[in-house]
Write an enzyme that holds these catalytic residues in place. Structure first.
Site, mmCIF file in Angstrom:
data_model
loop_
_atom_site.group_PDB
_atom_site.id
_atom_site.type_symbol
_atom_site.label_atom_id
_atom_site.label_comp_id
_atom_site.label_asym_id
_atom_site.label_seq_id
_atom_site.Cartn_x
_atom_site.Cartn_y
_atom_site.Cartn_z
ATOM 1 N NE ARG A 27 -4.279 -1.432 0.090
ATOM 2 C CZ ARG A 27 -5.518 -1.226 0.901
ATOM 3 N NH1 ARG A 27 -5.597 -0.255 1.879
ATOM 4 N NH2 ARG A 27 -6.176 -2.209 0.618
ATOM 5 N NE ARG A 31 -6.926 5.771 2.635
ATOM 6 C CZ ARG A 31 -7.818 4.931 2.929
ATOM 7 N NH1 ARG A 31 -9.040 5.354 3.146
ATOM 8 N NH2 ARG A 31 -7.550 3.673 3.233
ATOM 9 N NE ARG A 40 -9.323 8.484 -2.002
ATOM 10 C CZ ARG A 40 -10.648 8.744 -1.692
ATOM 11 N NH1 ARG A 40 -11.111 9.923 -1.481
ATOM 12 N NH2 ARG A 40 -11.242 7.422 -1.290
ATOM 13 C CG ASP A 77 -9.028 -2.901 -4.553
ATOM 14 O OD1 ASP A 77 -8.187 -2.225 -3.637
ATOM 15 O OD2 ASP A 77 -9.593 -3.708 -4.306
ATOM 16 C CE1 TYR A 151 -13.257 -6.844 1.129
ATOM 17 C CE2 TYR A 151 -11.749 -8.593 0.484
ATOM 18 C CZ TYR A 151 -12.193 -7.428 1.279
ATOM 19 O OH TYR A 151 -11.409 -6.835 2.194
#
Ligand code: CP3
Length: 343
Positions: A27, A31, A40, A77, A151
């Site tokens: 990652r 962020r 973003r 992703d 998921y």
């Protein structure tokens, strides 16, 4: 014999030890970086970034530009596979991913596949591959079938993956058919990434820790082994990293039985134990606690030394045990690189 490479991380994945281990962070594009947050905010959302190949290429390169990591990981992703298999995909602000319809009450046979949704990802790979310096190893990735299925079945993330585990026990044939479809889509997807220019790929099995030993054999080891076999037929020289997060004591079996070239270790595993029980000579990636990186100071220092010491005699790629957290201070990442690279 393979050709010598200036890419240190790739060299380690081929089974060679580097005196100073190569470093990247799961990652690493995200962020905690102000330049990511700025882009973003401009584009409006995560998926908008991931499916815009110019943006995704720029974001893939941002952490390399800032820190000089040895590896760049494709910005995308794991859930683009369910999206390409025909589920709708979106992210609820502050909550996480949503997939519809959830397969808990919907037949996957009725989904209309949309493989063209992956085209921008391959485009991103081509753009990044042509922009990276020859020393930087470019990593592609996909989710492993069990994690992706959790998921797809629940339609969202969950603490204990109960919906998928329930289906696996209650309707094993149906669940097996779903896993097989994910395997086929994933082998095609990773082959596409390799053909577009990645040097190696990682399989993320983030939820492998929720399975009993027998279920782990069936839904983690066996499907990952099929993906590895499928990829090795098409791309025998591309290394594959397997990351069965939470596997704990089942890690050595995973390392021996899946055929992966290297294994990722999460922060709950003692690196001294991992070094002793993983196959001799197999490259290992990991395993700093992301919270030790947030803490910094003496906690960071001692955790890094312990990991470097434990893996000193085998091919080792320094990484976190899981993704970097959004509130990680940039200076701590810089400090980490100094600690690992001071030799
Ligand atoms: O490592 C990298 O920098 C490459 C990019 C990458 C992302 N997701 C970008 C992302 C990778 C390798 C992933 C893998 C992924 N995605 C996993 C497996 C690894 C893991 O973390 O366990 C899983 C389970 C997902 C599914 C997913 N994507 C969730 C649950 C979420 C929401 C949680 C969160 O952190 O916000 C995402 C969103 C996501 N994927 C973000 C990023 C940078 C956050 C996007 C944002 O809000 O800006």
């Amino acid at each position: 014999m393979s050709v010598p490479t200036p890419k240190k991380l790739l060299n380690v994945l081929r089974g060679n030890r580097e005196k100073v281990p190569p470093v990247w962070l799961m990652r690493q594009a995200g962020r905690y970086l102000p330049e990511y947050r700025a882009l973003r905010a401009e584009k409006g959302g995560f998926l908008e970034l991931a499916y815009d190949s110019d943006c995704a290429a720029e974001i893939t390169i941002q952490p390399i530009r800032r820190f000089g990591f040895d590896g760049a990981i494709l910005f995308s992703d794991i859930l683009v596979i369910p999206h390409a298999m025909g589920q709708d995909l979106w992210f609820e602000t502050g909550e996480g991913p949503r997939l519809a319809p959830p397969l808990v009450d919907h037949d996957f046979e009725k989904l209309v596949p949309a493989p063209e949704r992956l085209n921008p990802v391959f485009e991103t790979v081509r753009k990044v591959a042509s922009a990276l310096s020859p020393e930087t190893t470019f990593l592609g990735f996909a989710g492993s079938p069990w994690t992706v299925a959790t998921y797809m079945v629940a339609g969202q993330g969950s603490k204990d993956q109960a919906e998928a585990r329930r289906m696996a026990y209650g309707q094993p044939e149906r669940f097996s058919e779903l896993i097989d479809r994910i395997i086929i889509a994933t082998v095609d997807y990773l082959s596409g990434q390799i053909e577009a220019g990645v040097d190696a790929v990682q399989l993320f099995d983030s939820w492998s820790g929720s399975l009993s030993p027998a279920q782990f054999e069936q839904w983690v080891i066996a499907p990952n082994a099929k993906i590895v076999a499928g990829l090795k037929t098409r791309h025998p020289d591309t290394p594959i990293i397997g990351f069965p997060k939470g596997a704990g004591g089942k890690l050595p079996a995973y390392a021996r039985e899946t055929g992966v070239d290297a294994v990722g270790v999460d922060e709950t595993v003692d690196p001294v134990w991992a070094n002793e029980y993983l196959p001799a000579g197999m490259p290992v990636q990991g395993n700093l606690d992301p919270l030790a990186l947030i803490a910094g100071g003496a906690a960071l220092d001692s955790a890094v030394q312990r990991i470097l010491g434990a893996f000193a005699d085998r091919p080792h790629i320094f990484n976190l045990g899981h993704g970097i957290l959004p509130d990680t201070p940039i200076e701590h990442v810089e400090k980490l690189l100094t600690l690992v690279r001071k030799g």
